[in-house]
Design an enzyme around this catalytic site. Structure first.
Site, mmCIF file in Angstrom:
data_model
loop_
_atom_site.group_PDB
_atom_site.id
_atom_site.type_symbol
_atom_site.label_atom_id
_atom_site.label_comp_id
_atom_site.label_asym_id
_atom_site.label_seq_id
_atom_site.Cartn_x
_atom_site.Cartn_y
_atom_site.Cartn_z
ATOM 1 N N GLU A 51 -4.797 -1.022 4.896
ATOM 2 C CA GLU A 51 -3.430 -0.515 4.726
ATOM 3 C C GLU A 51 -3.375 0.786 5.496
ATOM 4 O O GLU A 51 -4.146 1.705 5.228
ATOM 5 C CB GLU A 51 -3.118 -0.323 3.240
ATOM 6 C CG GLU A 51 -1.650 -0.061 2.956
ATOM 7 C CD GLU A 51 -1.346 1.415 2.820
ATOM 8 O OE1 GLU A 51 -0.691 1.970 3.740
ATOM 9 O OE2 GLU A 51 -1.770 2.015 1.831
ATOM 10 N N CYS A 78 1.853 6.968 2.083
ATOM 11 C CA CYS A 78 2.050 5.974 3.137
ATOM 12 C C CYS A 78 3.459 5.407 3.076
ATOM 13 O O CYS A 78 4.004 4.958 4.080
ATOM 14 C CB CYS A 78 1.040 4.837 2.988
ATOM 15 S SG CYS A 78 -0.674 5.364 2.978
#
Length: 541
Positions: free
Chosen positions: A293, A327
């Site tokens: 990720e 994120c």
């Protein structure tokens, strides 16, 4: 021996404590923060049954008070990486053969320990080392990690229960073996829960792990290792090393037993690691599992029907909680001109009302960014916006690193939809807004989809259901986590499995069974009760 099918406790999301003024949890947490702030630690590496200390000790300081030292970390070498691999492989046989319910019990115990005696310590460590306010620490270090442990046990049980059909005269079975080797977990600074889960998820399925935490998360990483130890995780199952990225890569990716990478971090680093794995592919026993990720350039798009106060709040929370170092944090927004003035006024008021400082004061909504390197990078984008002819800083834009790495939440408005800060990942408290003509909804959606290489999170706000449907379809590939009438942050384990595609990662969805599937290698077993004794089939006559 195991002679029963076990029903695991039903996973329920851990309640988030309020930490309201006068509450006992607030007082207890702040007392623990002060105790840890005034205590020196020396964080070792954890290799097998050894706590390894070296002569290369590096200071650990809070980002919001970088002249204060809370301890040291022990930096290792390639030899320590090799030792960690050896320890993991030595532990592998016993751990992989341990009945799954025994592994489950360890992580369920870790969840209860974290919900109780470890809660304040891990929250305080996250506040201290990563400069999170009390609420951001609570939803990360405590609640999300507890949820990861409990829900992953439930998903593991679900995975093992699912079995193939069998025809008369045979029995078909499916078993999920751990990977044949070790998993390398490379974790970020920004979420304590992610750091622990990137180790724990593969381990829960019977894998062994070599873990390198980010340098700016080492302080909290020690508490995670203490939690694992208290829960009864056998030595050598998860080994923590603090070694430079170059040195660890030179050992990990050359080892024939490398079986998987569990990564959260930057896109550039992930691509480099993938290339390194590819260059060594013939060395490995099996094709390694690569789960990552990575970055994001997450968006908020408002329709002309959107409620201005809802849009402004989504921006204020989505862009500036934890200083934009998520994120999933909103980094670009598209607002129609018919509601822009109202949205603009509220955003300015919101940002001006933010209090900024140490997380020791719970009234501070904004704390420091993680490091001087991050500070310098983020501030360079702000300088660029200040100097640009096609952009304006409408609020914030100041920064100061004399005591801590403090950057004011900053809102940039641009007339250029491809302005630098609309396109590049900043990973800090900066959002850029493009004001579009209210009649250009469909064209703006195309712009959102094509502006960034990333596809992690995104949010749309609209009262018009036709507009919602169009946006949902047009932005199908623009975000792995898509929000309707909400901010693009705050995914909850078991509710919104998290991950993105394009340059944002492999989209293996942490917080769901999908991630666990990556850490097993299925084996199908067919048993026939009465085997054939003649090769001839009926069609042969």
């Amino acid at each position: 021996m195991s002679n029963a099918f076990y029903k695991v406790p039903v996973a329920v999301n851990e309640p988030v404590k309020s930490y309201a003024p006068g509450s006992p949890e607030r007082e207890d947490l702040l007392n623990e923060y002060k105790r840890m702030y005034n205590t020196q630690v020396d964080v070792p590496m954890y290799i097998g049954d050894q706590k390894v200390f070296t002569e290369d000790k590096r200071p650990l300081s809070p980002p919001h008070d970088h002249k204060h030292i809370v301890g040291t970390s022990n930096y290792g070498s390639s030899k320590h990486v090799k030792d960690a691999i050896d320890s993991a492989m030595n532990a592998r046989n016993n751990w992989s053969q341990l009945p799954w319910e025994q592994r489950a019990s360890i992580f369920l115990k870790a969840a209860d320990l974290l919900a109780g005696p470890f809660r304040n310590k891990l929250n305080a460590a996250t506040m201290l080392a990563q400069s999170k306010n009390v609420m951001q620490a609570e939803i990360d270090a405590a609640c999300e990690l507890i949820d990861f442990f409990r829900f992953n046990v439930q998903y593991m049980s679900q995975l093992y229960k699912e079995q193939p059909e069998s025809q008369p005269g045979m029995w078909n079975r499916l078993e999920h073996r751990p990977l044949e080797g070790f998993v390398f977990a490379l974790t970020p600074f920004n979420f304590t829960s992610i750091c622990a889960n990137l180790c724990a998820a593969p381990a829960m399925l019977g894998n062994v792990v070599v873990w390198k935490p980010a340098e700016t998360q080492i302080y909290s990483a020690q508490v995670i290792m203490e939690l694992f130890e208290a829960a009864g995780l056998p030595k050598g199952v998860i080994n923590m090393v603090t070694v430079s990225g170059r040195e660890i890569a030179s050992v990990i990716f050359e080892d024939k037993n490398f079986a998987g990478l569990h990564f959260t971090g930057s896109t550039d680093v992930f691509r480099t690691l993938w290339k390194g794995i590819g260059n060594n592919i013939e060395k490995y026993k099996s094709y390694p599992r690569i789960v990552g990720e990575t970055g994001g350039k997450d968006f908020i798009v408002a329709h002309k029907s959107a409620v201005p106060s809802e849009v402004a709040t989504a921006i204020s929370r989505g862009a500036f909680e934890y200083q934009g170092q998520k994120c999933s944090a909103a980094s670009r927004a598209y607002v129609p001109n018919n509601i822009w003035e109202a949205v603009r006024n509220q955003i300015i008021d919101d940002v001006k009302s933010f209090k900024m400082g140490s997380p020791e004061d719970p009234n501070n909504f904004i704390n420091a960014v993680i490091s001087e390197k991050a500070f310098d990078s983020i501030s360079s984008y702000i300088d660029y916006a200040h100097d640009a002819d096609d952009a304006e800083v409408i609020v914030g834009g100041n920064y100061d690193k004399s005591q801590g790495y403090f950057i004011e939440p900053t809102v940039v408005v641009t007339s250029n939809p491809k302005f630098k800060t609309m396109v590049e990942e900043i990973f800090g408290p900066v959002i850029t807004i493009y004001v579009y003509d209210e009649s250009n909804w469909e064209e703006t959606l195309d712009l959102v989809d094509s502006t960034s290489d990333y596809a992690l999170t995104g949010a749309i706000l609209s009262v018009d259901r036709y507009a919602v449907e169009l946006a949902t379809k047009k932005l199908e590939n623009a975000a792995g986590n898509f929000y309707i009438n909400d901010k693009p942050t705050g995914a909850v384990v078991g509710q919104q499995p998290f991950g993105g595609a394009r340059a944002s990662g492999t989209n293996d969805k942490a917080g769901s069974i999908l991630n666990l599937l990556r850490w097993v290698s299925p084996r199908t077993i067919k048993e026939t009760y009465v085997p054939a004794t003649d090769y001839r089939y009926p069609f042969l006559g």
